[in-house]
Write an enzyme that holds these catalytic residues in place. Structure first.
Site, PDB file in Angstrom:
ATOM      1  N   MET A   4       0.876  -1.275  -0.045  1.00 16.24           N
ATOM      2  CA  MET A   4       0.007   0.039   0.013  1.00 16.24           C
ATOM      3  C   MET A   4       0.802   1.220   0.117  1.00 16.24           C
ATOM      4  O   MET A   4       0.640   2.330   0.571  1.00 16.24           O
ATOM      5  CB  MET A   4      -1.014  -0.187   1.227  1.00 16.24           C
ATOM      6  CG  MET A   4      -1.885  -1.236   1.323  1.00 16.24           C
ATOM      7  SD  MET A   4      -2.782  -1.625  -0.197  1.00 16.24           S
ATOM      8  CE  MET A   4      -4.184  -0.400  -0.309  1.00 16.24           C
ATOM      9  N   ASN A  33       0.914  -5.975 -10.226  1.00 16.02           N
ATOM     10  CA  ASN A  33       0.231  -5.430  -9.136  1.00 16.02           C
ATOM     11  C   ASN A  33      -1.111  -6.004  -9.252  1.00 16.02           C
ATOM     12  O   ASN A  33      -1.557  -6.341 -10.323  1.00 16.02           O
ATOM     13  CB  ASN A  33       0.055  -3.871  -9.162  1.00 16.02           C
ATOM     14  CG  ASN A  33      -0.681  -3.401  -7.908  1.00 16.02           C
ATOM     15  OD1 ASN A  33      -0.736  -3.904  -6.686  1.00 16.02           O
ATOM     16  ND2 ASN A  33      -1.634  -2.484  -8.156  1.00 16.02           N
ATOM     17  N   HIS A  45      -5.024  -5.397  -7.908  1.00 11.55           N
ATOM     18  CA  HIS A  45      -6.031  -4.178  -7.711  1.00 11.55           C
ATOM     19  C   HIS A  45      -7.247  -4.652  -7.601  1.00 11.55           C
ATOM     20  O   HIS A  45      -7.940  -5.336  -8.699  1.00 11.55           O
ATOM     21  CB  HIS A  45      -5.829  -3.032  -8.644  1.00 11.55           C
ATOM     22  CG  HIS A  45      -6.530  -1.759  -8.287  1.00 11.55           C
ATOM     23  ND1 HIS A  45      -6.083  -0.940  -7.231  1.00 11.55           N
ATOM     24  CD2 HIS A  45      -7.950  -1.529  -8.700  1.00 11.55           C
ATOM     25  CE1 HIS A  45      -7.088  -0.183  -7.211  1.00 11.55           C
ATOM     26  NE2 HIS A  45      -8.138  -0.301  -7.965  1.00 11.55           N
ATOM     27  N   SER A  77      -8.368  -7.208 -11.062  1.00  5.84           N
ATOM     28  CA  SER A  77      -7.520  -6.935 -11.825  1.00  5.84           C
ATOM     29  C   SER A  77      -5.995  -7.124 -11.583  1.00  5.84           C
ATOM     30  O   SER A  77      -5.456  -6.659 -10.577  1.00  5.84           O
ATOM     31  CB  SER A  77      -7.396  -5.363 -12.546  1.00  5.84           C
ATOM     32  OG  SER A  77      -8.882  -5.131 -12.780  1.00  5.84           O
ATOM     33  N   THR A 119       2.972   0.491 -14.561  1.00  3.59           N
ATOM     34  CA  THR A 119       3.798   1.613 -15.094  1.00  3.59           C
ATOM     35  C   THR A 119       3.612   2.941 -14.274  1.00  3.59           C
ATOM     36  O   THR A 119       3.350   2.962 -13.187  1.00  3.59           O
ATOM     37  CB  THR A 119       3.093   1.726 -16.735  1.00  3.59           C
ATOM     38  OG1 THR A 119       1.717   2.056 -16.145  1.00  3.59           O
ATOM     39  CG2 THR A 119       2.986   0.707 -17.362  1.00  3.59           C
ATOM     40  N   ASP A 175      -2.230   2.541 -10.934  1.00  2.00           N
ATOM     41  CA  ASP A 175      -3.191   1.602 -11.346  1.00  2.00           C
ATOM     42  C   ASP A 175      -3.681   1.514 -12.802  1.00  2.00           C
ATOM     43  O   ASP A 175      -4.661   1.222 -13.285  1.00  2.00           O
ATOM     44  CB  ASP A 175      -4.578   1.756 -10.484  1.00  2.00           C
ATOM     45  CG  ASP A 175      -4.349   1.257  -8.853  1.00  2.00           C
ATOM     46  OD1 ASP A 175      -3.536   0.792  -8.522  1.00  2.00           O
ATOM     47  OD2 ASP A 175      -4.891   2.154  -8.225  1.00  2.00           O
TER      48      ASP A 175
HETATM   49  C1  GAR Z   1      -5.974  -7.430  -1.675  1.00  2.00           C
HETATM   50  O1  GAR Z   1      -7.350  -7.235  -1.806  1.00  2.00           O
HETATM   51  C2  GAR Z   1      -5.620  -6.549  -2.784  1.00  2.00           C
HETATM   52  O2  GAR Z   1      -6.316  -6.312  -4.075  1.00  2.00           O
HETATM   53  C3  GAR Z   1      -5.414  -4.785  -2.135  1.00  2.00           C
HETATM   54  O3  GAR Z   1      -5.008  -5.156  -1.031  1.00  2.00           O
HETATM   55  C4  GAR Z   1      -5.478  -6.438  -0.565  1.00  2.00           C
HETATM   56  C5  GAR Z   1      -4.418  -7.275   0.259  1.00  2.00           C
HETATM   57  O4  GAR Z   1      -4.813  -8.505   0.876  1.00  2.00           O
HETATM   58  N1  GAR Z   1      -4.535  -4.153  -2.932  1.00  2.00           N
HETATM   59  C6  GAR Z   1      -4.853  -2.520  -3.205  1.00  2.00           C
HETATM   60  O5  GAR Z   1      -5.827  -2.173  -2.835  1.00  2.00           O
HETATM   61  C7  GAR Z   1      -3.760  -2.106  -3.955  1.00  2.00           C
HETATM   62  N2  GAR Z   1      -4.267  -0.885  -4.325  1.00  2.00           N
HETATM   63  P1  GAR Z   1      -3.875  -9.327   1.572  1.00  2.00           P
HETATM   64  O6  GAR Z   1      -2.790  -8.631   2.343  1.00  2.00           O
HETATM   65  O7  GAR Z   1      -4.794 -10.387   2.150  1.00  2.00           O
HETATM   66  O8  GAR Z   1      -3.203 -10.074   0.200  1.00  2.00           O
END
Ligand code: GAR
Length: 220
Positions: free
Chosen positions: A97, A114, A116, A143, A148, A152
């Site tokens: 994050m 990544n 998202h 997704s 890049t 996102d």
């Molecule tokens: C996931 O749902 C991912 O899609 C999101 O964080 C979560 C992490 O979960 N990513 C974002 O929001 C990126 N902007 P996790 O720590 O249980 O894998």
């Protein structure tokens, strides 16, 4: 490693939180035919549960706490120095994050993916589940894209869709989306390690051909 043992692509994962996606990758990497090896986990949160997951799987970790740096550039430079020690072929952002600087993204062009929680290009940024509910969307999803310079905004490799039901909340959507994430990320990482997907000029190449649309997991 024995001299005649083939080398497999080296995967480094960056995460900030619970690490359920990291766990899905660990589980996938235990399958006998998995074409890569997870060499390290990097994290910017010293107390994140994902570090315990790495410990349980005997995967090396490093922590670069963003609060110890005065600027994004300094943080990214420190992060980059750690990453380079592992010489990764692929860097997987799994709930990492932090927004990465242009220099960082350029340094790892084509090696940085990544996940998202939205059907990009819809809902870049944060709070995607609530924004889907607020907009009254009937579908939502996840997704996986090459990273890049545009937040996102890099070419999308694969997506999975879910339906939004009448009683859904931000929490139930997050749960449904995560179930799809855990299926989709290992598939994409496998493809990358097999050399099947690459970042082209501005698009994804699959087996050397421009992908006209992201690969979609069928809705279940
Ligand atoms: C996931 O749902 C991912 O899609 C999101 O964080 C979560 C992490 O979960 N990513 C974002 O929001 C990126 N902007 P996790 O720590 O249980 O894998």
């Amino acid at each position: 490693m024995k001299a005649d043992e083939p080398t497999v692509p080296r995967i480094l994962v960056l995460a900030s939180g619970s690490g359920t996606n990291f766990q899905a990758l660990i589980d996938a990497s235990r399958e006998r035919d998995f074409p890569g090896q997870i060499v390290a986990l990097g994290c910017n949160q010293p107390k994140a549960f994902v570090l315990e997951r790495a410990g349980q799987a005997n995967i090396e970790t490093f922590v670069v706490d963003h609060r110890n740096f005065g600027s994004r550039e300094e943080f990214d430079a420190a992060l980059m120095a750690h990453i380079l020690r592992y010489n990764p072929d692929l860097i997987v952002l799994a709930g990492f994050m932090r927004i990465l600087t242009t220099d960082f993204v350029r340094a790892f062009r084509g090696k940085l993916v990544n996940i998202h929680p939205s059907l990009l290009p819809k809902y870049t940024g944060l709070n995607t589940h609530q924004r889907v509910l607020d907009a009254g969307d009937r579908t939502h999803g996840v997704s996986i894209h090459f990273v890049t310079e545009e937040l996102d905004g890099g070419p999308v490799i694969a997506q999975a869709e879910i339906s939004v039901a009448a009683g859904d909340t931000s929490e139930t959507l997050a749960e449904k989306v995560q179930q799809k994430e855990h299926l989709l990320y290992p598939i994409v990482v496998r493809w990358f390690c097999q050399g099947r997907i690459q970042l082209g000029q501005d698009q994804v190449l699959f087996d050397g051909q421009v992908m006209e649309a992201p690969m979609r997991l069928p809705e279940s």
